[in-house]
Design a protein around this motif. Structure first.
Motif, PDB file in Angstrom:
ATOM      1  N   ILE A  21       0.869  -1.171   0.000  1.00 13.80           N
ATOM      2  CA  ILE A  21       0.000   0.000   0.000  1.00 13.80           C
ATOM      3  C   ILE A  21       0.909   1.224   0.000  1.00 13.80           C
ATOM      4  O   ILE A  21       1.758   1.385   0.883  1.00 13.80           O
ATOM      5  N   PHE A  22       0.727   2.076  -1.010  1.00  9.62           N
ATOM      6  CA  PHE A  22       1.656   3.179  -1.241  1.00  9.62           C
ATOM      7  C   PHE A  22       1.165   4.479  -0.626  1.00  9.62           C
ATOM      8  O   PHE A  22      -0.018   4.809  -0.700  1.00  9.62           O
ATOM      9  N   GLY A  28       5.499   7.997  -2.847  1.00 11.07           N
ATOM     10  CA  GLY A  28       5.246   6.630  -3.263  1.00 11.07           C
ATOM     11  C   GLY A  28       5.880   5.569  -2.406  1.00 11.07           C
ATOM     12  O   GLY A  28       5.888   4.395  -2.764  1.00 11.07           O
ATOM     13  N   GLU A  29       6.406   5.935  -1.245  1.00 10.01           N
ATOM     14  CA  GLU A  29       6.973   4.928  -0.341  1.00 10.01           C
ATOM     15  C   GLU A  29       5.884   3.955   0.101  1.00 10.01           C
ATOM     16  O   GLU A  29       4.715   4.315   0.247  1.00 10.01           O
ATOM     17  N   VAL A  30       6.260   2.708   0.304  1.00 12.49           N
ATOM     18  CA  VAL A  30       5.303   1.725   0.807  1.00 12.49           C
ATOM     19  C   VAL A  30       4.997   2.038   2.263  1.00 12.49           C
ATOM     20  O   VAL A  30       5.879   1.991   3.115  1.00 12.49           O
ATOM     21  N   GLY A  31       3.724   2.377   2.537  1.00 13.91           N
ATOM     22  CA  GLY A  31       3.344   2.670   3.908  1.00 13.91           C
ATOM     23  C   GLY A  31       3.224   1.418   4.746  1.00 13.91           C
ATOM     24  O   GLY A  31       3.671   1.364   5.889  1.00 13.91           O
ATOM     25  N   PHE A  32       2.628   0.384   4.149  1.00 17.15           N
ATOM     26  CA  PHE A  32       2.499  -0.898   4.831  1.00 17.15           C
ATOM     27  C   PHE A  32       2.076  -1.947   3.812  1.00 17.15           C
ATOM     28  O   PHE A  32       1.792  -1.636   2.652  1.00 17.15           O
ATOM     29  N   PHE A  33       2.074  -3.199   4.236  1.00 20.21           N
ATOM     30  CA  PHE A  33       1.638  -4.317   3.410  1.00 20.21           C
ATOM     31  C   PHE A  33       0.372  -4.911   4.021  1.00 20.21           C
ATOM     32  O   PHE A  33       0.298  -5.084   5.234  1.00 20.21           O
ATOM     33  N   GLU A  34      -0.601  -5.247   3.181  1.00 28.46           N
ATOM     34  CA  GLU A  34      -1.748  -5.995   3.672  1.00 28.46           C
ATOM     35  C   GLU A  34      -1.443  -7.484   3.554  1.00 28.46           C
ATOM     36  O   GLU A  34      -1.156  -7.985   2.466  1.00 28.46           O
ATOM     37  N   ALA A  35      -1.492  -8.193   4.676  1.00 28.95           N
ATOM     38  CA  ALA A  35      -1.239  -9.630   4.688  1.00 28.95           C
ATOM     39  C   ALA A  35      -2.563 -10.364   4.512  1.00 28.95           C
ATOM     40  O   ALA A  35      -3.504 -10.153   5.274  1.00 28.95           O
ATOM     41  N   LEU A 216      -2.728   4.214  -1.743  1.00 29.89           N
ATOM     42  CA  LEU A 216      -3.233   3.521  -2.921  1.00 29.89           C
ATOM     43  C   LEU A 216      -2.743   2.081  -2.928  1.00 29.89           C
ATOM     44  O   LEU A 216      -1.589   1.795  -2.596  1.00 29.89           O
ATOM     45  N   GLN A 217      -3.637   1.180  -3.359  1.00 25.59           N
ATOM     46  CA  GLN A 217      -3.362  -0.255  -3.348  1.00 25.59           C
ATOM     47  C   GLN A 217      -4.009  -0.877  -4.580  1.00 25.59           C
ATOM     48  O   GLN A 217      -5.164  -0.615  -4.871  1.00 25.59           O
ATOM     49  N   GLY A 218      -3.252  -1.700  -5.312  1.00 24.06           N
ATOM     50  CA  GLY A 218      -3.861  -2.362  -6.454  1.00 24.06           C
ATOM     51  C   GLY A 218      -2.846  -2.898  -7.434  1.00 24.06           C
ATOM     52  O   GLY A 218      -1.655  -2.584  -7.377  1.00 24.06           O
ATOM     53  N   GLY A 251      13.491   2.961   4.211  1.00 27.63           N
ATOM     54  CA  GLY A 251      12.141   2.937   3.671  1.00 27.63           C
ATOM     55  C   GLY A 251      12.079   1.987   2.491  1.00 27.63           C
ATOM     56  O   GLY A 251      13.079   1.404   2.082  1.00 27.63           O
ATOM     57  N   ILE A 252      10.897   1.828   1.935  1.00 31.03           N
ATOM     58  CA  ILE A 252      10.691   0.904   0.834  1.00 31.03           C
ATOM     59  C   ILE A 252       9.943   1.640  -0.267  1.00 31.03           C
ATOM     60  O   ILE A 252       8.902   2.223  -0.023  1.00 31.03           O
ATOM     61  N   ARG A 253      10.490   1.640  -1.485  1.00 33.66           N
ATOM     62  CA  ARG A 253       9.798   2.255  -2.607  1.00 33.66           C
ATOM     63  C   ARG A 253       9.921   1.345  -3.813  1.00 33.66           C
ATOM     64  O   ARG A 253      10.733   0.423  -3.846  1.00 33.66           O
TER      65      ARG A 253
END
Length: 277
Positions: A21-22, A28-35, A216-218, A251-253
């Motif tokens: 999820i960006f 545009g860094e990844v804020g978190f991941f949906e598991a 944003l996620q998709g 961070g993760i981008r």
């Protein structure tokens, strides 16, 4: 046999996929991941969807929710730079809410966990609010999943006061735009940010940015990453030996330069040093 509900799926086959999820406010860094649950050793790519629906109907969804939580907690312990969300059914809250909170409290990663309350089952709102208060007390954040569908309505949002409100972006019609605007107004009222899900076209991407949706996620942005790919993706950079929250975790981008071989989809996550808070 060690399995979910002792009859359906072995825990060796039940794993997770992580959907990035960006954060548009952080370049545009990844804020978190949906598991989310995935099942190995099946030819049906939608088996997990049917399994979850069946689990809701037959009353063993709490086994799945607790199993996904356990896998996600293990992942976060191994990779100190990650934040992740996990779904919890209202039926799980009803049947195993206190057990779920105890598992969260013992996880040692509460500050990096987001609990997403799903829309598929309804229980008294006061019970959900009490569960949410317990989750927040131990340091986890909260989200309402798929707002404005199923049983995820304004009443639930105002009772929970989540940190995030997730909304499915089905199309780009005027009706959808009005729904997003209404969601952002409600989010501001309760102090939440909005997550636009199912961003699978450039048109949806641009619309969400114009409407001020932060996250944003998709599949346009990234495909889910299977749990077994995370170690290859992160290597040792985010090893659990790095203390969380000490500023050292990068961070993760997404990298679009084409110099990285993608694990899946057409983009590759890379690690970037954070320059500020």
């Amino acid at each position: 046999m060690n399995c979910i509900n002792d009859s359906f799926v072995s825990t060796n086959d039940a794993t997770i996929a992580l959907q990035p999820i960006f954060d548009t406010e952080r370049e545009g860094e990844v804020g978190f991941f949906e598991a989310a649950l995935r099942i190995n050793h099946t030819s049906d790519p939608q088996f997990h969807v049917r399994l979850i629906a069946l689990a809701e109907d037959l009353g063993f969804i709490h086994h799945i929710d607790l199993h996904v939580l356990a896998i996600t907690v293990d992942m976060l312990r191994r990779h100190a730079g990650m934040n992740a969300s996990v779904n919890v059914s209202q039926r799980t809250i009803l049947e195993s809410g206190q057990q779920y909170i105890r598992k969260l409290a013992a996880s040692q990663v509460c500050e990096r966990l987001i609990v997403e309350i799903t829309e598929t089952t309804e229980i008294p709102t006061s019970w959900v609010a009490a569960f949410a208060a317990g989750v927040r007390e131990i340091g986890c954040r909260l989200a309402i999943d798929d707002f404005d569908t199923g049983f995820a309505d304004d009443i639930l949002v105002r009772a929970v006061k989540p940190d995030l409100i997730k909304v499915v972006v089905d199309d780009t019609t005027l009706r959808l735009r009005e729904r997003i605007i209404r969601t952002t107004v409600l989010a501001k009222e309760v102090g939440a940010a909005v997550v636009g899900e199912r961003i699978d076209s450039e048109e949806k991407d641009e619309l969400m940015k114009r409407l001020g949706v932060r996250y944003l996620q998709g599949y346009l942005l990234a495909l889910p990453i299977m749990a077994h790919d995370i170690a290859e993706l992160f290597g040792k950079t985010l090893d659990a030996t790095i203390p969380p929250n000490d500023g050292s975790a990068p961070g993760i981008r997404f990298d679009l330069s084409g110099t990285f071989k993608p694990l899946n989809g057409n983009r590759q996550i890379r690690l970037v040093e954070k320059t500020g808070s």
